[in-house]
Design a protein around this motif. Structure first.
Motif, PDB file in Angstrom:
ATOM      1  N   ASP A  88     -67.529  84.101  49.240  1.00 56.03           N
ATOM      2  CA  ASP A  88     -66.569  83.675  50.257  1.00 56.03           C
ATOM      3  C   ASP A  88     -65.336  83.080  49.587  1.00 56.03           C
ATOM      4  OD1 ASP A  88     -68.064  84.347  52.560  1.00 56.03           O
ATOM      5  OD2 ASP A  88     -69.273  82.530  52.331  1.00 56.03           O
ATOM      6  N   GLY A  89     -64.173  83.353  50.186  1.00 60.11           N
ATOM      7  CA  GLY A  89     -62.949  82.741  49.705  1.00 60.11           C
ATOM      8  C   GLY A  89     -62.989  81.230  49.864  1.00 60.11           C
ATOM      9  N   LEU A  90     -62.308  80.541  48.958  1.00 63.48           N
ATOM     10  CA  LEU A  90     -62.329  79.079  48.951  1.00 63.48           C
ATOM     11  C   LEU A  90     -60.979  78.502  49.324  1.00 63.48           C
ATOM     12  CD1 LEU A  90     -64.374  78.450  45.678  1.00 63.48           C
ATOM     13  CD2 LEU A  90     -65.194  78.285  48.032  1.00 63.48           C
ATOM     14  N   TYR A  91     -61.026  77.316  49.939  1.00 64.89           N
ATOM     15  CA  TYR A  91     -59.845  76.519  50.249  1.00 64.89           C
ATOM     16  C   TYR A  91     -59.882  75.299  49.337  1.00 64.89           C
ATOM     17  CZ  TYR A  91     -59.624  79.252  54.584  1.00 64.89           C
ATOM     18  OH  TYR A  91     -59.546  80.257  55.506  1.00 64.89           O
ATOM     19  N   ASP A  92     -58.809  75.058  48.607  1.00 62.36           N
ATOM     20  CA  ASP A  92     -58.726  73.896  47.709  1.00 62.36           C
ATOM     21  C   ASP A  92     -57.856  72.824  48.353  1.00 62.36           C
ATOM     22  OD1 ASP A  92     -60.319  74.966  45.747  1.00 62.36           O
ATOM     23  OD2 ASP A  92     -58.669  75.636  44.480  1.00 62.36           O
ATOM     24  N   LEU A  93     -58.363  71.593  48.373  1.00 64.62           N
ATOM     25  CA  LEU A  93     -57.636  70.446  48.915  1.00 64.62           C
ATOM     26  C   LEU A  93     -57.071  69.616  47.768  1.00 64.62           C
ATOM     27  CD1 LEU A  93     -57.025  68.575  51.447  1.00 64.62           C
ATOM     28  CD2 LEU A  93     -59.124  67.360  50.810  1.00 64.62           C
ATOM     29  N   LEU A  94     -55.774  69.330  47.840  1.00 66.20           N
ATOM     30  CA  LEU A  94     -55.139  68.400  46.905  1.00 66.20           C
ATOM     31  C   LEU A  94     -54.613  67.206  47.694  1.00 66.20           C
ATOM     32  CD1 LEU A  94     -52.976  70.721  44.586  1.00 66.20           C
ATOM     33  CD2 LEU A  94     -55.372  70.048  44.324  1.00 66.20           C
ATOM     34  N   LEU A 146     -54.740  78.150  50.387  1.00 66.71           N
ATOM     35  CA  LEU A 146     -55.508  79.179  51.079  1.00 66.71           C
ATOM     36  C   LEU A 146     -56.186  80.111  50.079  1.00 66.71           C
ATOM     37  CD1 LEU A 146     -52.903  80.056  53.867  1.00 66.71           C
ATOM     38  CD2 LEU A 146     -54.741  78.347  53.933  1.00 66.71           C
ATOM     39  N   PRO A 147     -57.266  80.780  50.491  1.00 68.89           N
ATOM     40  CA  PRO A 147     -57.965  81.686  49.570  1.00 68.89           C
ATOM     41  C   PRO A 147     -57.014  82.743  49.006  1.00 68.89           C
ATOM     42  CG  PRO A 147     -59.273  81.339  51.551  1.00 68.89           C
ATOM     43  CD  PRO A 147     -57.940  80.717  51.811  1.00 68.89           C
ATOM     44  N   HIS A 148     -57.029  82.898  47.689  1.00 66.87           N
ATOM     45  CA  HIS A 148     -56.085  83.818  47.061  1.00 66.87           C
ATOM     46  C   HIS A 148     -56.448  85.274  47.296  1.00 66.87           C
ATOM     47  CE1 HIS A 148     -59.301  83.111  44.132  1.00 66.87           C
ATOM     48  NE2 HIS A 148     -59.017  84.281  43.612  1.00 66.87           N
ATOM     49  N   ASN A 149     -57.684  85.533  47.766  1.00 63.54           N
ATOM     50  CA  ASN A 149     -58.172  86.910  47.832  1.00 63.54           C
ATOM     51  C   ASN A 149     -58.674  87.305  49.218  1.00 63.54           C
ATOM     52  OD1 ASN A 149     -60.370  85.225  47.821  1.00 63.54           O
ATOM     53  ND2 ASN A 149     -61.354  86.118  46.021  1.00 63.54           N
ATOM     54  N   SER A 185     -57.326  87.694  40.413  1.00 68.24           N
ATOM     55  CA  SER A 185     -58.591  88.428  40.439  1.00 68.24           C
ATOM     56  C   SER A 185     -59.645  87.748  39.572  1.00 68.24           C
ATOM     57  CB  SER A 185     -58.357  89.859  39.942  1.00 68.24           C
ATOM     58  OG  SER A 185     -59.532  90.614  40.051  1.00 68.24           O
ATOM     59  N   ASP A 186     -60.792  87.454  40.188  1.00 65.19           N
ATOM     60  CA  ASP A 186     -61.970  86.865  39.540  1.00 65.19           C
ATOM     61  C   ASP A 186     -61.777  85.410  39.111  1.00 65.19           C
ATOM     62  OD1 ASP A 186     -63.357  89.221  39.934  1.00 65.19           O
ATOM     63  OD2 ASP A 186     -62.839  90.033  37.974  1.00 65.19           O
ATOM     64  N   ALA A 187     -60.709  84.765  39.567  1.00 66.98           N
ATOM     65  CA  ALA A 187     -60.567  83.323  39.330  1.00 66.98           C
ATOM     66  C   ALA A 187     -61.532  82.562  40.226  1.00 66.98           C
ATOM     67  CB  ALA A 187     -59.134  82.872  39.595  1.00 66.98           C
ATOM     68  N   ALA A 188     -61.781  81.292  39.895  1.00 68.88           N
ATOM     69  CA  ALA A 188     -62.792  80.509  40.604  1.00 68.88           C
ATOM     70  C   ALA A 188     -62.339  80.072  41.989  1.00 68.88           C
ATOM     71  CB  ALA A 188     -63.168  79.282  39.775  1.00 68.88           C
ATOM     72  N   SER A 189     -61.034  79.810  42.153  1.00 67.93           N
ATOM     73  CA  SER A 189     -60.529  79.297  43.430  1.00 67.93           C
ATOM     74  C   SER A 189     -59.008  79.398  43.419  1.00 67.93           C
ATOM     75  CB  SER A 189     -60.977  77.840  43.633  1.00 67.93           C
ATOM     76  OG  SER A 189     -60.228  76.960  42.821  1.00 67.93           O
ATOM     77  N   PRO A 190     -58.344  79.127  44.558  1.00 71.00           N
ATOM     78  CA  PRO A 190     -56.892  79.344  44.615  1.00 71.00           C
ATOM     79  C   PRO A 190     -56.066  78.490  43.668  1.00 71.00           C
ATOM     80  CG  PRO A 190     -57.733  78.428  46.683  1.00 71.00           C
ATOM     81  CD  PRO A 190     -58.906  78.852  45.889  1.00 71.00           C
ATOM     82  N   THR A 191     -56.512  77.275  43.322  1.00 64.43           N
ATOM     83  CA  THR A 191     -55.760  76.482  42.348  1.00 64.43           C
ATOM     84  C   THR A 191     -56.228  76.754  40.920  1.00 64.43           C
ATOM     85  OG1 THR A 191     -57.243  74.587  42.600  1.00 64.43           O
ATOM     86  CG2 THR A 191     -55.250  74.616  43.969  1.00 64.43           C
ATOM     87  N   ALA A 192     -57.178  77.693  40.758  1.00 70.71           N
ATOM     88  CA  ALA A 192     -57.693  78.033  39.435  1.00 70.71           C
ATOM     89  C   ALA A 192     -57.233  79.404  38.972  1.00 70.71           C
ATOM     90  CB  ALA A 192     -59.218  77.960  39.424  1.00 70.71           C
ATOM     91  N   ILE A 193     -56.313  80.047  39.717  1.00 72.95           N
ATOM     92  CA  ILE A 193     -55.659  81.241  39.203  1.00 72.95           C
ATOM     93  C   ILE A 193     -54.662  80.790  38.145  1.00 72.95           C
ATOM     94  CG2 ILE A 193     -55.958  82.359  41.443  1.00 72.95           C
ATOM     95  CD1 ILE A 193     -52.945  82.085  41.892  1.00 72.95           C
ATOM     96  N   TRP A 194     -54.405  81.626  37.141  1.00 70.00           N
ATOM     97  CA  TRP A 194     -53.632  81.106  36.009  1.00 70.00           C
ATOM     98  C   TRP A 194     -52.228  80.636  36.399  1.00 70.00           C
ATOM     99  CZ3 TRP A 194     -49.000  82.542  34.137  1.00 70.00           C
ATOM    100  CH2 TRP A 194     -48.567  83.857  34.301  1.00 70.00           C
TER     101      TRP A 194
END
Length: 392
Positions: A88-94, A146-149, A185-194
């Motif tokens: 499932d796509g993830l939502y990251d809270l900052l 929001l989910p990157h994927n 692609s294949d990153a852990a979450s939306p704030t973890a894409i490079w």
């Protein structure tokens, strides 16, 4: 003191969103797009249509004293026929720029893609809700990435205290274009894409035009970049042109020049970084196209293989080695008239030694740890020290 039951519903509007170039009103709510309507009208690729509607780098940004936040969304999750369901796509809270929570998407539509034809079938589903509680009871900046994927229609925002658009903190806007690796692609979450890792470390506000399979030097993407306000710009290109065997050397160079010329029409003096592909062993010296390895697919593994003939390089077929040489040459050629144009060799982000330590699981895309490595490396080379994005 507000309780979690004193819900206030705030309409989701453009002033609460960052990282989208356009917003489409749907029957359910608001759909963020990463290309404007004019560009979408000129596109004929279903893959790009799907990619630009996935909100990589797009986030809600608001100021509130709320301790609880609910967001109703209608997501479209992508699965591949014959393979297990994707996570499932993830939502990251900052909160005030620091990680403060994470939630998985629920319910929603499922798009099942047939890898043999790249055609998809949608199974409709209901609106889902993500919820964050236990936020500090004080005024704070809140971001929900929001989910990157997953295509994500924003339906409703509820909080237990009033919401105002996040103030402008003076962060420089970084406009980036790239391929599926930039998309996340294949990153852990939306704030973890490079790109998000590099932007958060560098204090920049990211606008991510990384499109899976679609960094094709499209003129409509160049015009979108020309017309988007930005303080920093980067273009990472090459791998998708090889993947799809889309250009030869004869057409590649002029297309790069044309893309840069268009971006420069709107940003004549903005720091502009041209980035070549990271190391990808199957295409270093072998042209495309790229295709799934049938033997591996029969085992339930998604692994890609190069289908081209290295001997065809002499006739102008593109490999990553050829592309890096040509991009470096183009930047050197233009440098006298464009001192704010810079080149970054993708091998400095992820080279052969990195590949030996952290191989690409499917031969094309980095895993979660490698996204962090590339993001940290980009920050060091672009934002830190004497890099082209360093502050004066």
């Amino acid at each position: 003191m507000h309780t979690e039951h004193d819900w206030i519903t705030t309409p989701v509007t453009a002033d609460l969103l960052r990282g989208a170039l356009d917003l489409e009103r749907t029957e359910h709510g608001l759909l963020p797009h990463r290309l404007p309507a004019r560009a979408r009208a000129q596109n004929t690729s279903p893959q790009l249509a799907m990619a630009e509607a996935q909100p990589s780098g797009v986030r809600l940004a608001f100021r509130t004293a709320a301790t609880a936040v609910e967001l109703d969304t209608l997501r479209t999750k992508r699965d591949y026929s014959g393979f297990p369901p994707r996570p499932d796509g993830l939502y990251d809270l900052l909160v005030d720029g620091a990680p403060a929570g994470q939630a998985a998407g629920t319910d929603g539509n499922v798009l099942t893609v047939d890898l043999a034809t790249w055609e998809g079938e949608v199974t409709p589903g209901p609106v889902g809700t993500v919820r964050f509680t236990g936020l500090p009871a004080r005024d704070k900046d809140v971001e929900i990435w929001l989910p990157h994927n997953e295509t994500t229609e924003l339906v409703a925002l509820r909080t237990n205290a009033p919401v105002a658009p996040a103030p402008d903190r003076g962060r420089r806007v970084w406009l980036h274009h790239g391929s599926s690796i930039s998309h996340g692609s294949d990153a852990a979450s939306p704030t973890a894409i490079w790109p998000a890792i590099a932007a958060l470390r560098g204090g920049a506000a990211l606008v991510n035009l990384g499109f899976g399979g679609s960094a094709m030097l499209d003129p409509f993407t160049a015009r979108a970049m020309r017309d988007t306000p930005a303080d920093l710009i980067s273009v990472k290109t090459g791998i998708n042109l090889v993947n799809q065997d889309a250009m030869h050397l004869r057409t590649f160079g002029p297309a790069v020049h044309g893309f840069l010329d268009t971006v420069r029409d709107g940003h004549p003096d903005t720091p502009l970084l041209l980035v070549s592909p990271i190391h990808c062993a199957i295409h270093e010296d072998t042209p495309g196209p790229t295709a799934p390895d049938r033997d591996e697919m029969s085992k339930g593994r998604m692994v890609f293989a190069a289908m081209g003939d290295p001997a065809q390089t002499a006739a102008g077929k593109l490999t990553l080695t050829v592309i890096r040489e040509e991009l470096a040459r183009i930047v050197e050629q233009r440098a006298a008239d464009d001192p704010n144009l810079h080149y970054l060799d993708g091998l400095d982000l992820y080279g052969p030694k990195d590949a030996a330590a952290h191989p690409l699981p499917d031969n094309i895309h980095p895993d979660a740890a490698t996204h962090r490595h590339i993001g940290d490396r980009f920050h060091e080379l672009a934002f830190a020290g004497g890099g082209p994005f360093a502050t004066a």
